[in-house]
Design an enzyme around this catalytic site. Structure first.
Site, PDB file in Angstrom:
ATOM      1  N   GLY A  48       0.852  -1.195   0.000  1.00  0.00           N
ATOM      2  CA  GLY A  48       0.000   0.000   0.000  1.00  0.00           C
ATOM      3  C   GLY A  48       0.885   1.241   0.000  1.00  0.00           C
ATOM      4  O   GLY A  48       0.742   2.128   0.837  1.00  0.00           O
ATOM      5  N   SER A  50       1.531   3.683  -2.309  1.00  0.00           N
ATOM      6  CA  SER A  50       1.414   4.777  -3.278  1.00  0.00           C
ATOM      7  C   SER A  50       0.631   5.982  -2.792  1.00  0.00           C
ATOM      8  O   SER A  50       0.496   6.964  -3.514  1.00  0.00           O
ATOM      9  CB  SER A  50       0.752   4.235  -4.549  1.00  0.00           C
ATOM     10  OG  SER A  50      -0.477   3.627  -4.214  1.00  0.00           O
ATOM     11  N   PHE A  74      -1.907  -0.644  -5.992  1.00  0.00           N
ATOM     12  CA  PHE A  74      -2.869  -0.938  -7.050  1.00  0.00           C
ATOM     13  C   PHE A  74      -3.235   0.384  -7.702  1.00  0.00           C
ATOM     14  O   PHE A  74      -4.097   1.096  -7.197  1.00  0.00           O
ATOM     15  CB  PHE A  74      -4.112  -1.575  -6.417  1.00  0.00           C
ATOM     16  CG  PHE A  74      -4.795  -2.598  -7.283  1.00  0.00           C
ATOM     17  CD1 PHE A  74      -4.362  -2.877  -8.565  1.00  0.00           C
ATOM     18  CD2 PHE A  74      -5.891  -3.299  -6.796  1.00  0.00           C
ATOM     19  CE1 PHE A  74      -4.996  -3.825  -9.348  1.00  0.00           C
ATOM     20  CE2 PHE A  74      -6.539  -4.255  -7.576  1.00  0.00           C
ATOM     21  CZ  PHE A  74      -6.081  -4.518  -8.850  1.00  0.00           C
ATOM     22  N   GLU A  75      -2.543   0.751  -8.759  1.00  0.00           N
ATOM     23  CA  GLU A  75      -2.760   2.068  -9.366  1.00  0.00           C
ATOM     24  C   GLU A  75      -2.982   1.950 -10.868  1.00  0.00           C
ATOM     25  O   GLU A  75      -2.702   0.919 -11.468  1.00  0.00           O
ATOM     26  CB  GLU A  75      -1.566   2.987  -9.075  1.00  0.00           C
ATOM     27  CG  GLU A  75      -1.322   3.236  -7.587  1.00  0.00           C
ATOM     28  CD  GLU A  75      -2.455   4.018  -6.902  1.00  0.00           C
ATOM     29  OE1 GLU A  75      -3.297   4.611  -7.615  1.00  0.00           O
ATOM     30  OE2 GLU A  75      -2.505   4.017  -5.655  1.00  0.00           O
ATOM     31  N   ASP A 111      -2.966  -6.660  -7.241  1.00  0.00           N
ATOM     32  CA  ASP A 111      -3.803  -6.892  -6.064  1.00  0.00           C
ATOM     33  C   ASP A 111      -3.007  -7.556  -4.933  1.00  0.00           C
ATOM     34  O   ASP A 111      -2.720  -8.759  -4.997  1.00  0.00           O
ATOM     35  CB  ASP A 111      -4.992  -7.775  -6.474  1.00  0.00           C
ATOM     36  CG  ASP A 111      -5.930  -8.004  -5.316  1.00  0.00           C
ATOM     37  OD1 ASP A 111      -5.735  -7.398  -4.239  1.00  0.00           O
ATOM     38  OD2 ASP A 111      -6.879  -8.801  -5.485  1.00  0.00           O
ATOM     39  N   ALA A 112      -2.703  -6.771  -3.912  1.00  0.00           N
ATOM     40  CA  ALA A 112      -1.878  -7.264  -2.791  1.00  0.00           C
ATOM     41  C   ALA A 112      -2.542  -8.413  -2.038  1.00  0.00           C
ATOM     42  O   ALA A 112      -1.875  -9.149  -1.320  1.00  0.00           O
ATOM     43  CB  ALA A 112      -1.592  -6.108  -1.825  1.00  0.00           C
ATOM     44  N   ALA A 140      -5.438   0.308   2.194  1.00  0.00           N
ATOM     45  CA  ALA A 140      -6.810   0.740   2.474  1.00  0.00           C
ATOM     46  C   ALA A 140      -7.583   0.411   1.213  1.00  0.00           C
ATOM     47  O   ALA A 140      -7.369   1.033   0.171  1.00  0.00           O
ATOM     48  CB  ALA A 140      -6.864   2.228   2.782  1.00  0.00           C
ATOM     49  N   TYR A 234     -16.739   5.769  13.178  1.00  0.00           N
ATOM     50  CA  TYR A 234     -15.437   5.128  12.956  1.00  0.00           C
ATOM     51  C   TYR A 234     -15.188   3.979  13.943  1.00  0.00           C
ATOM     52  O   TYR A 234     -15.464   2.828  13.630  1.00  0.00           O
ATOM     53  CB  TYR A 234     -14.278   6.158  12.991  1.00  0.00           C
ATOM     54  CG  TYR A 234     -13.061   5.584  12.314  1.00  0.00           C
ATOM     55  CD1 TYR A 234     -12.763   5.859  10.989  1.00  0.00           C
ATOM     56  CD2 TYR A 234     -12.226   4.688  12.987  1.00  0.00           C
ATOM     57  CE1 TYR A 234     -11.681   5.263  10.348  1.00  0.00           C
ATOM     58  CE2 TYR A 234     -11.140   4.081  12.358  1.00  0.00           C
ATOM     59  CZ  TYR A 234     -10.872   4.386  11.042  1.00  0.00           C
ATOM     60  OH  TYR A 234      -9.808   3.778  10.421  1.00  0.00           O
ATOM     61  N   THR A 274      -6.656  11.613   3.313  1.00  0.00           N
ATOM     62  CA  THR A 274      -6.048  10.692   2.346  1.00  0.00           C
ATOM     63  C   THR A 274      -7.214  10.186   1.499  1.00  0.00           C
ATOM     64  O   THR A 274      -8.384  10.442   1.822  1.00  0.00           O
ATOM     65  CB  THR A 274      -5.381   9.472   3.024  1.00  0.00           C
ATOM     66  OG1 THR A 274      -6.398   8.706   3.665  1.00  0.00           O
ATOM     67  CG2 THR A 274      -4.314   9.865   4.035  1.00  0.00           C
TER      68      THR A 274
HETATM   69  P1  NAD Z   1      -4.686   5.596   0.993  1.00  0.00           P
HETATM   70  O1  NAD Z   1      -5.990   5.440   0.314  1.00  0.00           O
HETATM   71  O2  NAD Z   1      -3.974   6.881   0.893  1.00  0.00           O
HETATM   72  O3  NAD Z   1      -3.657   4.437   0.508  1.00  0.00           O
HETATM   73  C1  NAD Z   1      -4.074   3.111   0.344  1.00  0.00           C
HETATM   74  C2  NAD Z   1      -2.996   2.300  -0.362  1.00  0.00           C
HETATM   75  O4  NAD Z   1      -3.490   0.964  -0.547  1.00  0.00           O
HETATM   76  C3  NAD Z   1      -2.619   2.805  -1.760  1.00  0.00           C
HETATM   77  O5  NAD Z   1      -1.225   2.637  -1.954  1.00  0.00           O
HETATM   78  C4  NAD Z   1      -3.375   1.853  -2.704  1.00  0.00           C
HETATM   79  O6  NAD Z   1      -2.785   1.681  -3.987  1.00  0.00           O
HETATM   80  C5  NAD Z   1      -3.252   0.580  -1.896  1.00  0.00           C
HETATM   81  N1  NAD Z   1      -4.243  -0.446  -2.266  1.00  0.00           N
HETATM   82  C6  NAD Z   1      -5.598  -0.420  -2.144  1.00  0.00           C
HETATM   83  N2  NAD Z   1      -6.126  -1.599  -2.549  1.00  0.00           N
HETATM   84  C7  NAD Z   1      -5.080  -2.381  -2.925  1.00  0.00           C
HETATM   85  C8  NAD Z   1      -4.952  -3.704  -3.415  1.00  0.00           C
HETATM   86  N3  NAD Z   1      -6.020  -4.496  -3.582  1.00  0.00           N
HETATM   87  N4  NAD Z   1      -3.716  -4.178  -3.715  1.00  0.00           N
HETATM   88  C9  NAD Z   1      -2.608  -3.400  -3.575  1.00  0.00           C
HETATM   89  N5  NAD Z   1      -2.670  -2.140  -3.075  1.00  0.00           N
HETATM   90  C10 NAD Z   1      -3.878  -1.646  -2.770  1.00  0.00           C
HETATM   91  O7  NAD Z   1      -4.958   5.206   2.513  1.00  0.00           O
HETATM   92  P2  NAD Z   1      -4.379   5.689   3.930  1.00  0.00           P
HETATM   93  O8  NAD Z   1      -5.328   6.627   4.539  1.00  0.00           O
HETATM   94  O9  NAD Z   1      -2.944   6.032   3.830  1.00  0.00           O
HETATM   95  O10 NAD Z   1      -4.560   4.315   4.740  1.00  0.00           O
HETATM   96  C11 NAD Z   1      -3.505   3.427   5.023  1.00  0.00           C
HETATM   97  C12 NAD Z   1      -3.733   2.855   6.401  1.00  0.00           C
HETATM   98  O11 NAD Z   1      -3.638   3.908   7.371  1.00  0.00           O
HETATM   99  C13 NAD Z   1      -5.135   2.229   6.580  1.00  0.00           C
HETATM  100  O12 NAD Z   1      -5.035   1.087   7.397  1.00  0.00           O
HETATM  101  C14 NAD Z   1      -5.880   3.335   7.317  1.00  0.00           C
HETATM  102  O13 NAD Z   1      -6.974   2.859   8.050  1.00  0.00           O
HETATM  103  C15 NAD Z   1      -4.767   3.842   8.217  1.00  0.00           C
HETATM  104  N6  NAD Z   1      -5.015   5.154   8.848  1.00  0.00           N
HETATM  105  C16 NAD Z   1      -5.453   6.213   8.107  1.00  0.00           C
HETATM  106  C17 NAD Z   1      -5.720   7.425   8.742  1.00  0.00           C
HETATM  107  C18 NAD Z   1      -6.240   8.625   7.976  1.00  0.00           C
HETATM  108  O14 NAD Z   1      -6.729   9.563   8.592  1.00  0.00           O
HETATM  109  N7  NAD Z   1      -6.106   8.635   6.664  1.00  0.00           N
HETATM  110  C19 NAD Z   1      -5.507   7.556  10.116  1.00  0.00           C
HETATM  111  C20 NAD Z   1      -5.007   6.472  10.837  1.00  0.00           C
HETATM  112  C21 NAD Z   1      -4.778   5.266  10.182  1.00  0.00           C
END
Ligand code: NAD
Length: 398
Positions: A48, A50, A74-75, A111-112, A140, A234, A274
């Protein structure tokens, strides 16, 4: 072509390559401003990688301790008149900038959750790095294809009672009431399957079986607890159940990780804009208030400030660091300070269309949304023609 933002609901369907590159450059500049961390990891896998916290983690590792990084994501590349996704442009920019700095950076796009992508990653580690000393799981995803082929989807719903709240329209800057019915048991279970800890465990199992985790390897996964105002949607909702499952998985992983003298941690991060967060109903009001008060207190952070603080003051500080009663590393300490939460709580029910810009930082929240897609950066000429087709070399099997 000339690329302008195209916002539909909480999505922006166009992304700007030069702006995305600027975003990555600014994140690198932050890490470099903190100096090198001699204790930081050297060979890192980010699942994840990107966007949001995953990309920031990758940049903290690469530019904070010269780590070789493998990114799984996954982009979507550009197709004809359609721009690539932001994560594509940012990963391409990161890879170029890392390689220019003499750092190893390889990418796997696919797909991870699948067995094939796990195997392709193991093959790449074996070929190029031998072993790795950190695995960051920062996925995510809205859906997951299970090993048996079935697809399950996550839901963002309350549990037990319906949720009434407000969201803010990015285009019109108007508050809109939302009401969500409580989730069915199946939706709760499915969300846990998508966003819970099972796939993290499968990754670690596969990496351990392949012998590619180095002695002392650390693995992390990110969670969110948030202020009371966010709990109904949440932490007490479907996504919260998945996050509880991460705590379970972290405990279950202690034993297998101990076989390489390693550890598994859940890190609690701050609420931020995000791609994943922008889809959560009701978060816009909370985050706009949070940005307002944290900026005025001088404690506002973005993903890169959070991950760099996680690395430098906790995981790789060279000293023993505190964890909470669940064994989690807390980076939401500033968000949860009493004065910050007291402000959010006192203003929460007072937000209206009329006072939105006065009592919240919706403008800053909206800017963060646009910047996430590469728009609104100083120094980028948004009236200039730009080629949306940005190539990126991908590893075999992806
Ligand atoms: P994001 O949407 O910015 O990034 C998600 C990443 O997952 C991307 O790199 C995307 O390409 C990748 N991805 C999604 N589906 C995929 C798949 N099937 N195969 C491969 N890659 C895949 O999300 P984020 O907000 O950075 O979230 C990352 C983690 O941080 C999550 O567990 C989220 O719950 C946690 N988090 C987020 C926040 C917030 O406020 N954004 C706060 C605390 C924790």
């Amino acid at each position: 072509m000339i690329i302008k933002p195209k916002i539909k609901g909480f999505l922006c369907t166009a992304c700007h390559p030069t702006g995305c590159e600027m975003d990555v450059k600014q994140q690198i500049a932050h890490v470099e401003s903190q100096g090198k961390n001699p204790n930081g990891p050297k060979r890192v896998l980010v699942i994840g990688a990107s966007g949001g916290y995953g990309l920031a983690s990758r940049i903290s590792a690469a530019f904070g301790s010269d780590a070789a990084t493998i990114g799984v994501f996954f982009e979507r590349p550009a197709v004809r008149k359609r721009t690539a996704s932001a994560g594509w442009y940012k990963s391409a920019a990161f890879t170029q900038l890392a390689q220019d700095a003499g750092l190893y950076a390889e990418n796997i796009n696919g797909d991870a959750f699948s067995v094939e992508i796990k195997q392709a990653t193991i093959d790449l580690i074996r070929r190029d790095l031998g072993q790795i000393d950190m695995v960051i799981y920062s996925l995510a995803a809205p859906a997951r294809q299970l090993p048996d082929g079935n697809v399950v989807r996550s839901a963002l719903k309350p549990i037990g009672e319906s949720f009434k709240g407000a969201t803010i329209d990015f285009n019109s800057a108007e508050l809109r009431s939302i009401e969500l019915e409580p989730a069915e048991q199946q939706e709760i279970d499915d969300t846990v399957q998508v966003m819970g800890g099972e796939d993290w465990e499968l990754w670690i199992q596969a990496l351990l079986e392949a012998g590619v985790l180095a002695d002392g390897c650390v693995t992390t996964n990110y969670t969110y607890l948030g202020g009371e105002a966010t709990w109904p949607i949440y932490y007490h909702g479907t996504i919260g159940r998945a996050k509880v499952d991460l705590d379970r998985a972290a405990k279950a992983l202690q034993e297998p990780m101990a076989s390489v003298n390693g550890k598994a941690y859940v890190a609690v991060m701050k609420g931020l804009m995000t791609q994943a967060a922008s889809a959560i109903p009701g978060m816009a009001v909370y985050l706009s208030l949070l940005f307002k008060i944290m900026k005025s207190e001088g404690t506002h952070e973005g993903c890169i400030e959070q991950t760099t603080r996680l690395f430098n003051t906790r995981l790789f500080s060279g000293e023993v660091f505190d964890v909470d009663d669940q064994g989690r590393v807390r980076l939401d300490d500033w968000e949860l300070r009493d004065e910050i939460q007291a402000f959010v709580k006192s203003q929460w029910s007072k937000v209206t269309n009329e006072n939105l810009d006065e009592i919240t930082d919706f403008a800053g929240y909206r800017d963060a949304f646009l910047q996430m897609h590469g728009f609104g950066f100083e120094g980028v000429d948004y009236d200039a023609e730009v080629d949306p087709d940005v190539p990126m070399v991908l590893a075999a099997g992806s």
